[in-house]
Motif scaffolding. Structure first.
Motif, short mmCIF file in Angstrom:
data_model
loop_
_atom_site.label_atom_id
_atom_site.label_comp_id
_atom_site.label_asym_id
_atom_site.label_seq_id
_atom_site.Cartn_x
_atom_site.Cartn_y
_atom_site.Cartn_z
N ALA A 52 -7.04 -2.78 -8.19
CA ALA A 52 -6.49 -3.20 -6.90
C ALA A 52 -5.59 -4.41 -7.02
CB ALA A 52 -7.64 -3.50 -5.92
N VAL A 90 -4.88 -1.10 2.27
CA VAL A 90 -6.05 -1.81 1.75
C VAL A 90 -6.53 -2.87 2.73
CG1 VAL A 90 -5.48 -1.39 -0.67
CG2 VAL A 90 -4.57 -3.41 0.46
N PRO A 93 -8.93 -0.11 5.96
CA PRO A 93 -9.37 1.20 5.48
C PRO A 93 -9.66 2.21 6.59
CG PRO A 93 -10.52 -0.57 4.34
CD PRO A 93 -9.81 -1.20 5.48
N ALA A 126 -4.27 2.37 -0.81
CA ALA A 126 -5.15 3.07 -1.74
C ALA A 126 -5.12 4.55 -1.36
CB ALA A 126 -6.57 2.53 -1.65
N TYR A 145 -4.04 2.60 -6.50
CA TYR A 145 -3.44 1.56 -5.67
C TYR A 145 -1.93 1.52 -5.89
CZ TYR A 145 -8.21 0.08 -4.94
OH TYR A 145 -9.56 0.05 -4.59
#
Length: 462
Positions: A52, A90, A93, A126, A145
């Motif tokens: 990430a 991110v 979500p 993501a 990512y």
């Protein structure tokens, strides 16, 4: 080689066949197989990043192609399945967008497009994938990512050279040192350059089962170099593609998504560094081996000693050939050549220095007349004499050595070959059957089998 920022070159693969066959069958036929989590995940035909903190930067103005290889526990068949893709910011979500690729073939990449309106420039996302077979679904893959970057660098790079300034004629020999600078564009991570204005386009080859084979462009130093830091600079040492005249290097900046800035250029001039070519005799005889001496340009030799020459022969019997010759310590070299072009032959010679500099070419050439001389006791060339039924003798004399025979034809009749005599000459008798205009075509052949140039002899029968 294909490189470049926004265009993604994708080559056809065997996976295409599998996908097209799968489209004819409903995914429901895979209901008895247990789906397995997709593998071989790629985004924008580049590798998935599962870190990430180190997302992959991608251009996605037309949406983002994501893909993975679905699988099932059914090893006896190849029933189609579906692949479900989910993407979310991110930072939130809960804002999930789902795209499903139907009629996918297990074992082959299944591509789907995440819509552009779900992807905001500058945001990090993501995404993940799962295989669906009938009513069963696999576990989700680990997320990949990506950061969306639809904006190319704001400014063109600056280019400078400390040893080849732009406004003077420069002495060639040293590689050209270039400094490329991002010019205030802090998202620049590298540069693309070429001696051609059309810069290569970044692309990705597709391998077996449709699996992308991404390559880091910066692994190709012929066209790409990294900046020393984001928004920084890079130094290049390049030998121009030719040794003299106006040279231009074309450059653009690249950001992390390989978006390219506008292209800029740097031009400079280089004086001739061509070698000299000198035969042992001023006019080498046709077919006779002659030694040629090759000498380096004096200024080039002092700057970067010449280590070899490339000698191209043009117009000889063997076609155009190239011979490499090593240079002595003083930069000179000798080469022995037998020139056998029936109309002449030319040499094109370049030298290469210890620092990789290849010069512009020196040219040397000679013309040969290899046609035979023709004379007649009765029928003079371009004249009128004799008559119908009056025989005449035609004598052929060579202009070059080593002639073994002559081949002739009167008025386009079938060719006749006669051997050359003791002095390499030959005589033939011919009696005209009609008056008026006539012609004779004749060529010689050497002992080594070379057919020399033909000569046309015109005359009139009274």
């Amino acid at each position: 080689m294909s490189f470049g920022a926004r265009s993604r070159v994708v080559l056809a693969s065997l996976g295409t066949l599998g996908l097209s066959l799968a489209a004819a069958v409903s995914p429901a036929s895979a209901a008895d197989a247990t789906p397995t989590t997709p593998t071989q995940l790629f985004n924008g035909y580049r590798n998935c990043s599962t870190d990430a903190d180190r997302p992959t930067y991608l251009w996605a103005r037309n949406g983002l192609d994501v893909e993975g290889v679905p699988g099932t526990t059914d090893t006896t068949g190849n029933s189609p399945v579906s692949v479900r893709y989910q993407v979310w910011p991110v930072t939130d979500p809960t804002q999930t967008t789902t795209v499903t690729r139907t009629y996918a073939t297990p074992g082959f990449e299944a591509v789907a497009n995440l819509p552009a309106d779900a992807l905001t420039d500058g945001q990090t996302y993501a995404w993940r994938a799962q295989t669906v077979a009938g009513t069963a679904a696999s576990d989700w893959s680990a997320p990949c990512y990506v950061t969306i970057d639809n904006t190319r660098p704001a400014s063109t790079p600056t280019i400078s050279s400390p040893n080849y300034p732009p406004d003077v004629w420069n002495q060639g020999g040293e590689p050209v040192t270039f400094t490329l600078n991002a010019n205030g564009a802090d998202d620049v991570t590298g540069f693309e350059y070429s001696w051609q204005q059309d810069l290569p386009v970044i692309g990705t080859n597709i391998g077996d089962h449709g699996i992308p084979q991404p390559e880091d462009p910066y692994s190709v130093p012929r066209y790409f170099t990294r900046a020393d830091a984001p928004g920084g600079s890079a130094t290049l040492s390049l030998v121009p593609p030719s040794g003299a005249g106006l040279m231009t290097l074309w450059v653009r900046s690249l950001d992390r998504a390989f978006n390219g800035s506008a292209i800029t250029s740097y031009s400079f001039r280089v004086g001739s560094t061509a070698p000299t070519v000198t035969p042992a005799v001023a006019s080498p005889e046709y077919g006779k081996p002659t030694t040629f001496t090759l000498r380096p340009d004096a200024a080039l030799q002092s700057k970067s000693p010449v280590v070899s020459y490339s000698v191209q022969t043009i117009g000889g019997q063997g076609g155009d050939t190239t011979i490499d010759v090593a240079a002595a310590a003083d930069g000179t070299a000798k080469i022995k050549l037998a020139l056998d072009g029936i109309y002449g032959e030319h040499l094109r010679v370049t030298s290469k220095s210890a620092k990789g500099w290849v010069t512009d070419a020196a040219s040397w050439g000679i013309s040969y007349d290899t046609t035979p001389t023709v004379a007649s006791d009765i029928y003079p060339e371009n004249g009128s004499n004799g008559g119908v039924g009056v025989p005449g003798t035609f004598t052929f004399t060579p202009k070059v050595k080593g002639v073994a025979s002559y081949t002739y034809s009167f008025d386009g009749d079938p060719e006749v070959t006669v051997p050359a005599g003791a002095h390499h000459t030959a005589s033939v008798d011919w009696t005209p059957a009609s008056d008026g205009y006539h012609y004779l075509t004749v060529y010689a052949t050497t002992r080594s089998g070379i057919q020399l140039a033909a000569y046309d002899y015109y005359f009139t029968v009274d």
